[in-house]
Design an enzyme around this catalytic site. Structure first.
Site, PDB file in Angstrom:
ATOM      1  N   GLU A  57     -11.062  -1.786   5.579  1.00 44.94           N
ATOM      2  CA  GLU A  57      -9.936  -2.139   6.432  1.00 44.94           C
ATOM      3  C   GLU A  57     -10.323  -2.048   7.898  1.00 44.94           C
ATOM      4  O   GLU A  57     -10.069  -2.947   8.680  1.00 44.94           O
ATOM      5  CB  GLU A  57      -8.758  -1.210   6.128  1.00 44.94           C
ATOM      6  N   GLN A  60       0.823  -1.210   0.000  1.00 43.93           N
ATOM      7  CA  GLN A  60       0.000   0.000   0.000  1.00 43.93           C
ATOM      8  C   GLN A  60       0.857   1.260   0.000  1.00 43.93           C
ATOM      9  O   GLN A  60       1.933   1.289   0.575  1.00 43.93           O
ATOM     10  CB  GLN A  60      -0.995   0.035   1.142  1.00 43.93           C
ATOM     11  N   ASN A 119      -5.606   4.917  16.667  1.00 38.34           N
ATOM     12  CA  ASN A 119      -6.814   4.828  17.502  1.00 38.34           C
ATOM     13  C   ASN A 119      -7.324   6.207  17.925  1.00 38.34           C
ATOM     14  O   ASN A 119      -8.514   6.377  18.190  1.00 38.34           O
ATOM     15  CB  ASN A 119      -6.536   3.938  18.712  1.00 38.34           C
ATOM     16  N   GLU A 120      -6.418   7.189  17.957  1.00 43.04           N
ATOM     17  CA  GLU A 120      -6.880   8.554  18.263  1.00 43.04           C
ATOM     18  C   GLU A 120      -7.789   9.053  17.133  1.00 43.04           C
ATOM     19  O   GLU A 120      -8.821   9.674  17.380  1.00 43.04           O
ATOM     20  CB  GLU A 120      -5.682   9.502  18.438  1.00 43.04           C
TER      21      GLU A 120
END
Lengths: 388, 352
Positions: A243, A125, A371-372
């Protein structure tokens, strides 16, 4: 509601189980972040494809089995239950392929998908850039249309699998005067084109799991554009949605780890029980892995009946990445002073897979949208809180 | 494999949601606190009008004949609105007990129609709880004694009120003497019945905790969107957003566990007890986190009597330890997970 498998689903499970029992390599493959291991994993992808198991949700004519998401969950359960290898082509099969199905022309699908399923093209990617990580709309690498080719200049980084992969997909700025998420285009390109330099980046485990890609006047045919020019952001968001959502991390993987953790704890129980919080973490691991499976089955059921994934998909990423950390941290606590041993250490047989997983678990809350960022998405799109 | 609810099930709970939004405003709940019984005849009549008292009473006794899976969505709504009524003990637990009795049982013929029409209030007591909720204004007490089931009038027992931090709850120490006359069924059948009661109470409480967690999240979100500091809504600050996002994650992954537990009760799944305890633990975790984060987001307002948050926090804190506290439920998880040869791992979730 019916939480039992149909006869057809049971037969399907039995078929997967039988094939895996006969074909999963008895000895673990070398890491796909080595040249030798990459080749081993590519061969495994080809083997999977021979059995038509490499992309079960794809249409039959493209090498799949037209499985719905419940079948896919069954497949994944049997895959992880059998201890089958990690998927070296997961970027392609689970991230790019759904986007290709949605935005690709028939010609593009026929050109890319069967080779992807067979492991002939392994995909990397190309999202992040030195100045565009969490803020992906800050992408600056340019792809300027000249005749029937894009000419690419700039740099990608943190490109997973790029050291040994054949192809790369990513976002490029095709309108040099554009800002933010406008003027971006989704382009597919082979990594052996003239003008491409790949510089491996060693990960925490010392292996080159990702790389920097430098583009110096790289010419890519315009036919490699996926979706319309300037629409790359929307096309990419579809990939990011998949994803974060279901396919990248099926629950079976975490259920297998939880099961292994219970076994590890049982083997060392006498020692581990001197700290009662370990037992608690082991039970929580099993419960959370089970909850993740239940949630995925519920989402899959909804999608099979025509529903859609919304912003709640961002909760998945947070949940599984924190669960993965919990499980590996707990294992390392149980292993104690043996946890630090490198895989080649003579006495590392039991601990090495946990150390490897522990290191990889550190990356979970960071990649695929930190995750933020996921928490921001939940707060703004699920709860409706104002943007900063 | 189909982990979805029917249109009928969803539209019933949606209708109840809209109904309670109007009929169970926080101001009304505060008024009901002030009454001696903590219960309101008007509210009970409205719940009965909506069919909630009749939900799982068999049609032959004037009910709707629905089951555990229908209840779970309704219980989420009862939690969301912190409904102060002995509805669950009466219309879910007592109905479950009564239904299991023989057709000629007096208890069944006499009480099921009264439960269905909303005129009966039944309190259920088991030693897993030190106190019996709503014993004083019950028409009938159904009590455990040595795994037997006994039925008596509250006037036949000595009741001592033990006030709760949740102003809507009325808890009693019940002292009574079991006799042949009070015995409804023996220990052999009773053992299984009481297990069923603990599990049904478990799913009801889990679902209420989910609803309470969602309500506390909504209150916190609303407050964060309105309250301004430094010239902007505090909900635009990441530290505040992330508190609330964490609650959303917990709720999202507790809900399917709770709903699966309800389905396991409905189908008589051999691992229903495991599934219920799992539901209790994750729903409790979600509700406790929702309380903690919502009060934090509310700032000093959250610590006041005036803010409505208190009624949902206190209900959650209280319910979380009734019908089996976390110690009880975690022990049931450990019993399964740590057993030799336990069926853990992928491919085991639904295959037994």
């Amino acid at each position: 509601m019916r939480l039992e498998y149909t006869e057809r689903q049971k037969k399907f499970r039995a078929e997967v189980r039988e094939w895996m029992a006969a074909n999963v390599p008895k000895q673990a493959l070398t890491s796909f972040d080595t040249k030798e291991g990459f080749a081993q994993h590519r061969a495994w992808e080809a083997k999977l494809n021979e059995g038509r198991w490499s992309a079960v949700t794809w249409p039959k004519e493209l090498g799949g089995r037209s499985c719905d998401l419940i079948d896919w969950l069954i497949f994944e359960e049997e895959y992880w239950r059998a201890g089958a290898p990690l998927r070296v082509n997961q970027n392609g099969v689970f991230l790019l392929a759904p986007t290709l199905m949605e935005y690709g022309t028939d010609e593009q699908k026929a050109r890319f998908l069967p080779r992807m399923a067979a492991g002939e093209d392994i995909w990397a990617q190309g999202w992040s850039e030195p100045g565009a990580g969490s803020d992906m709309a800050a992408i600056r690498t340019k792809a300027i249309l000249e005749g029937d080719h894009y000419v690419i200049n700039g740099q990608k980084t943190w490109s997973t699998r790029a050291v040994f992969a054949d192809w790369c997909f990513g976002l490029f700025r095709t309108d040099p005067d554009s800002q933010r998420h406008h003027g971006l285009t989704f382009i597919l390109l082979p990594l052996n084109l003239p003008g491409i330099t790949i510089r491996p980046i060693k990960q925490l485990n010392g292996l080159p799991g990702f790389a920097e890609i430098f583009f110096d006047n790289v010419r890519v045919p315009a036919a490699n554009r996926l979706g319309a020019e300037g629409q790359g952001w929307n096309v990419a968001m579809a990939t990011a949605g998949f994803e974060r959502g279901l396919m990248l991390r099926s629950p079976a993987r975490f259920q297998k780890t939880a099961q292994n953790l219970v076994a590890l704890y049982q083997r060392h129980r006498e020692h581990a029980d001197r700290d009662p919080s370990i037992r608690d973490a082991v039970l929580k691991s099993w419960m959370d892995a089970e909850a993740y499976a239940l949630s995925t089955y519920q989402t899959a059921s909804r999608l099979v009946r025509g529903g859609h994934i919304g912003p709640e998909a961002s909760t998945n990423k947070i949940f599984w990445s924190e669960l993965d950390l919990l499980m590996h941290e707990t294992a390392m606590r149980i292993l104690g002073a043996r946890g630090e041993l490198m895989p080649e250490a003579p006495e590392a047989a039991e601990s090495a897979p946990w150390l490897d997983g522990f290191l990889f678990a550190q990356a979970g809350p960071i990649y695929a949208g930190s995750n933020e960022i996921q928490r921001n998405i939940i707060a703004e799109r699920m709860l409706g809180l104002p943007r900063a | 494999m189909d982990f979805t609810f029917t249109e009928d099930q969803l539209s019933l709970s949606d209708a109840i949601h809209k109904f309670l939004m109007v009929e169970a405003a926080p101001e009304l709940l505060r008024e009901i606190w002030e009454t001696e019984s903590g219960r309101s005849a008007e509210m009970r009549a409205k719940l009965a009008d909506q069919g909630l008292t009749a939900l799982s009473v068999p049609e032959a006794y004037g009910g709707m004949g629905l089951g555990d899976l229908d209840w779970v969505l309704i219980q989420q709504e009862l939690g969301y609105y912190a409904i102060p009524d002995s509805l669950t003990a009466t219309a879910y637990l007592a109905v479950y007990l009564s239904k299991a009795l023989p057709e000629d049982s007096k208890l069944k013929a006499h009480w099921l129609p009264k439960i269905a029409d909303g005129s009966a209030r039944i309190a259920v007591g088991h030693p897993i709880n030190p106190f019996v909720a709503d014993a004083a204004n019950a028409s009938l007490l159904l009590l455990w004694h040595a795994d037997e089931l006994h039925a008596l009038r509250p006037s036949e027992a000595t009741l001592t009120l033990n006030p709760s931090i949740d102003s809507s709850r009325r808890l009693y120490r019940v002292q009574w003497t079991p006799t042949d006359k009070t015995r409804v069924c023996g220990a052999e059948q009773g053992r299984e019945l009481w297990q069923g009661v603990i599990n049904r109470a478990g799913v009801a409480i889990s679902a209420q905790l989910l609803g309470l967690a969602q309500r506390m999240l909504d209150l916190g979100t609303d407050y964060a969107a309105q309250r301004k500091q430094f010239g902007k809504p505090i909900g635009s600050f990441q530290a505040v957003k992330h508190h609330l996002a964490d609650v959303a994650v917990k709720i999202e992954f507790a809900r399917p566990v709770v709903q699966r537990a309800a389905q396991s009760l409905a189908t008589g799944h051999p691992r229903a007890s495991l599934h219920v305890s799992h539901a209790r633990l994750v729903a409790g975790e979600a509700a406790r986190l929702a309380a903690r984060k919502s009060i934090q987001v509310h700032g000093a307002m959250g610590y006041t009597w005036e803010a409505d948050l208190q009624m949902f926090m206190k209900r959650a804190w209280a319910l979380d330890s009734t019908w089996g506290d976390a110690i009880f439920h975690k022990a049931r998880i450990a019993e399964f997970v740590l057993a030799e040869g336990a069926a853990l791992g992928p491919a085991e979730t639904f295959t037994h």
